[in-house]
Write a protein that holds these residues in place. Structure first.
Motif, PDB file in Angstrom:
ATOM      1  N   SER A  82     -26.491 -23.454  28.087  1.00  0.00           N
ATOM      2  CA  SER A  82     -27.638 -22.615  27.771  1.00  0.00           C
ATOM      3  C   SER A  82     -28.995 -23.213  27.035  1.00  0.00           C
ATOM      4  CB  SER A  82     -27.148 -21.517  27.154  1.00  0.00           C
ATOM      5  OG  SER A  82     -26.460 -21.946  25.885  1.00  0.00           O
ATOM      6  N   ASN A  99     -33.043  -6.505  33.979  1.00  0.00           N
ATOM      7  CA  ASN A  99     -32.641  -6.137  35.255  1.00  0.00           C
ATOM      8  C   ASN A  99     -33.455  -5.725  36.383  1.00  0.00           C
ATOM      9  OD1 ASN A  99     -33.060  -3.812  33.771  1.00  0.00           O
ATOM     10  ND2 ASN A  99     -31.317  -2.684  34.526  1.00  0.00           N
ATOM     11  N   GLY A 136     -25.300 -20.315  37.939  1.00  0.00           N
ATOM     12  CA  GLY A 136     -24.506 -19.132  37.278  1.00  0.00           C
ATOM     13  C   GLY A 136     -24.977 -18.909  35.817  1.00  0.00           C
ATOM     14  N   THR A 137     -24.642 -19.908  35.118  1.00  0.00           N
ATOM     15  CA  THR A 137     -25.097 -19.725  33.590  1.00  0.00           C
ATOM     16  C   THR A 137     -26.746 -19.160  33.551  1.00  0.00           C
ATOM     17  OG1 THR A 137     -23.747 -21.494  33.021  1.00  0.00           O
ATOM     18  CG2 THR A 137     -25.508 -20.838  31.430  1.00  0.00           C
ATOM     19  N   LYS A 139     -28.202 -17.375  35.831  1.00  0.00           N
ATOM     20  CA  LYS A 139     -28.314 -16.044  36.042  1.00  0.00           C
ATOM     21  C   LYS A 139     -27.817 -14.902  35.188  1.00  0.00           C
ATOM     22  CE  LYS A 139     -28.190 -16.866  41.107  1.00  0.00           C
ATOM     23  NZ  LYS A 139     -27.396 -16.892  42.310  1.00  0.00           N
ATOM     24  N   ASN A 140     -26.665 -15.447  34.304  1.00  0.00           N
ATOM     25  CA  ASN A 140     -26.281 -14.712  33.359  1.00  0.00           C
ATOM     26  C   ASN A 140     -27.009 -14.699  32.176  1.00  0.00           C
ATOM     27  OD1 ASN A 140     -23.734 -14.073  34.319  1.00  0.00           O
ATOM     28  ND2 ASN A 140     -22.981 -15.759  33.769  1.00  0.00           N
ATOM     29  N   TRP A 142     -30.313 -14.202  32.714  1.00  0.00           N
ATOM     30  CA  TRP A 142     -31.481 -13.439  33.458  1.00  0.00           C
ATOM     31  C   TRP A 142     -32.606 -14.232  33.924  1.00  0.00           C
ATOM     32  CZ3 TRP A 142     -30.246  -8.454  35.017  1.00  0.00           C
ATOM     33  CH2 TRP A 142     -29.054  -8.131  34.511  1.00  0.00           C
TER      34      TRP A 142
END
Length: 146
Positions: A82, A99, A136-137, A139-140, A142
């Motif tokens: 991150s 979102n 994936g990290t 996207k989590n 945002w």
């Protein structure tokens, strides 16, 4: 050196910036680790990360194995994923509607550079899977992938 392991600590510390202050100091003190020796050794081993990331506070995972005779060993891993993503996007602004409005973007090239830095610590057999893990990290967090 006594090989009887008393404790194993898994820590995340900013590279080259370990200080004898909370939360690091109480954890080391409670496990009878020589704090000044730990700080000196950690900061020397992670000084290259400070140069590589240009002063950006990137956290590094550290495994500290404490032995019965109060000695310890350091296993320093690559920076936290991150933090590498935050370093790549290099933005201080935050989307108030993540979102709906994504203001951060990462390119495939950025993902490949992060994978190159993390390849030794990742549980992936090839680059394509590693890119999927990193994306994936992202996207989590945002972050949009281009």
């Amino acid at each position: 050196m006594a090989w009887k392991i008393m404790n194993v600590l898994n820590l995340e510390i900013p590279a080259g910036k370990a200080q004898p202050a909370p939360p690091l100091w109480p954890m080391l003190w409670a496990n009878w680790v020589n704090i000044w020796q730990f700080i000196k050794e950690f900061n020397e081993k992670t000084a290259d990360y400070m140069k590589q990331f240009g002063g950006f506070d990137v956290k590094v995972k550290v495994k500290v194995t404490v032995y019965a005779d109060r000695t310890f060993t350091l296993d320093i891993w690559s920076p936290v994923t991150s933090n590498l993503i935050l370093w790549k996007i290099a933005q201080k602004a935050w989307s108030w509607e993540p979102n709906k409005t994504k203001i951060w973007k990462l390119s495939k090239k950025d993902l490949e550079e992060i994978v190159e830095m993390k390849k030794d610590d990742m549980n992936a057999n090839d680059v394509a899977w590693a890119i999927k893990i990193i994306s994936g990290t992202a996207k989590n967090m945002w972050v949009e992938i281009e």
